[in-house]
Design an enzyme around this catalytic site. Structure first.
Site: not given
Ligand code: F6P
Length: 341
Positions: A125-127, A162, A169-171, A265
């Site tokens: 996972t990139i997260d 600005r 990303m990062g849920r 922005r």
């Molecule tokens: O789980 C990795 C992730 O990149 C999260 O950071 C992100 O919320 C999610 O995937 C986005 O996924 P998708 O491309 O399916 O919308």
């Protein structure tokens, strides 16, 4: 042995490097044959496969994405899904399955393993939020892509006086924001683990302008202001019940503009962070994960996941990797605060 391979969840730089390492070592050292399941758990669910052997993995080491395709299919939310998977694996005479994925894909692998399926997991996972492993592959690439983008945004922020808000990303975890924010000299980093006070953010924006520099704010898509109870999201929900996040960057830019009168922005990096070629670190990690995963299969060490500890690759129970997410500890986040404002 006959071994099935699948990649599930969001794509991630390094997936192809894992597949290549599994196939190359399996074929050379053990004489294995492979079956590539298409699109994550959809493949074994619908018995949808593609040929997978040494010729198919030639040249894929530097390629982003996954030659097997991916999806967020959840067989546990499909009627009779689990039975269909078990039957389909048997129909192809498979001795084992290697599942490469994040919390959801490996969560399914954990439950299937409890039901007797011979599965080994590879964390991706990139997260970087999977427990039990110091790093997941894909994370380093995402951090470097975000860092390079922020390096460029500094000059435009300065030229136009600005505020630039960069949504990454990062849920559930702020690893990408924290690492790329530190690496690129961001002035404020906001992550899901620690709700933020918008007043404080605006004060930091003003103090940055007072030193004649323009603020760069890095915000994780899952970050939440103290005035809200959930993340900003769109209506759609995936098969694992996760909402599609997005919108916190725009919200912040609007609030900052209204409260401070400074132009703000938002830039949403989105899937750019997941696309393209993996860094050397991610190729190294993904390759070693693949080599160790196929070895675990031959040791009959099922129900495990390969993991990085220091520079060693170890095996841990799948349940340990998927039980609880690895989030940013407060002390780690607090280290960055010296650069805020
Ligand atoms: O789980 C990795 C992730 O990149 C999260 O950071 C992100 O919320 C999610 O995937 C986005 O996924 P998708 O491309 O399916 O919308």
């Amino acid at each position: 042995m006959r071994v099935g391979v699948l990649t599930g969840g969001g794509d991630c730089p390094g997936l192809n490097a894992v597949i290549r390492a599994v196939v190359r070592k399996g074929a050379k050292d053990f004489g294995d044959e492979f079956v590539g399941f298409r699109d994550g758990w959809r493949g074994p669910l619908e018995n949808d496969v593609r040929e997978l052997g040494v010729p198919q993995v030639r040249g894929i080491l530097p390629r982003g994405g996954t030659i097997l395709g991916s999806s967020r299919t959840n067989p546990f939310s499909v009627d009779g899904g689990v039975e269909r998977i078990i039957d389909n694996l048997a129909s192809r005479d498979l001795d084992a399955l290697i599942a490469i994925g994040g919390e959801d894909t490996l969560g399914v692998a954990t439950r299937l393993s409890d039901l007797g399926v011979s599965v080994v997991g590879v964390p991706k996972t990139i997260d970087n939020d999977l427990s039990g492993t110091d790093f997941t592959f894909g994370f380093d690439t995402a951090v470097n892509i975000a860092m390079e983008a922020i390096d460029r945004l500094h000059t435009t922020a300065e030229s136009h006086h600005r505020v630039l808000v960069v949504e990454v990303m990062g849920r559930h975890a702020g690893w990408i924001a924290l690492h790329c924010g530190l690496a690129s000299g961001a002035n404020i980093i906001l992550i899901p683990e620690w709700p933020f006070d918008i007043e404080r953010v605006c004060n930091q924006v003003e103090s940055r302008f007072a030193t004649h520099y323009s603020p760069i704010i890095v915000v994780s898509e899952g970050a939440i202001p103290t005035t809200m109870t959930t993340e900003l999201a769109r209506d759609t929900v995936d098969a694992f019940g996760h909402a599609r996040l997005g919108g916190i960057g725009d919200w912040l830019a609007r609030e900052i503009e209204q409260r401070t009168g400074k132009e703000a922005r938002a830039v949403v990096l989105g899937h750019i962070q997941r696309g393209g070629t993996p860094t050397a670190f991610d190729r190294w990690l993904a390759t070693r994960f693949g080599l160790h995963a196929i070895t675990a299969v031959h040791d009959g060490d099922f129900g495990t996941m390969v993991a990085l500890r220091g520079t060693e690759i170890v095996r841990i129970p799948l349940a340990e990797g998927t039980g609880e997410l690895k989030t940013v500890r407060h002390e780690l986040y607090a280290e960055a605060e010296v650069f805020f404002g």
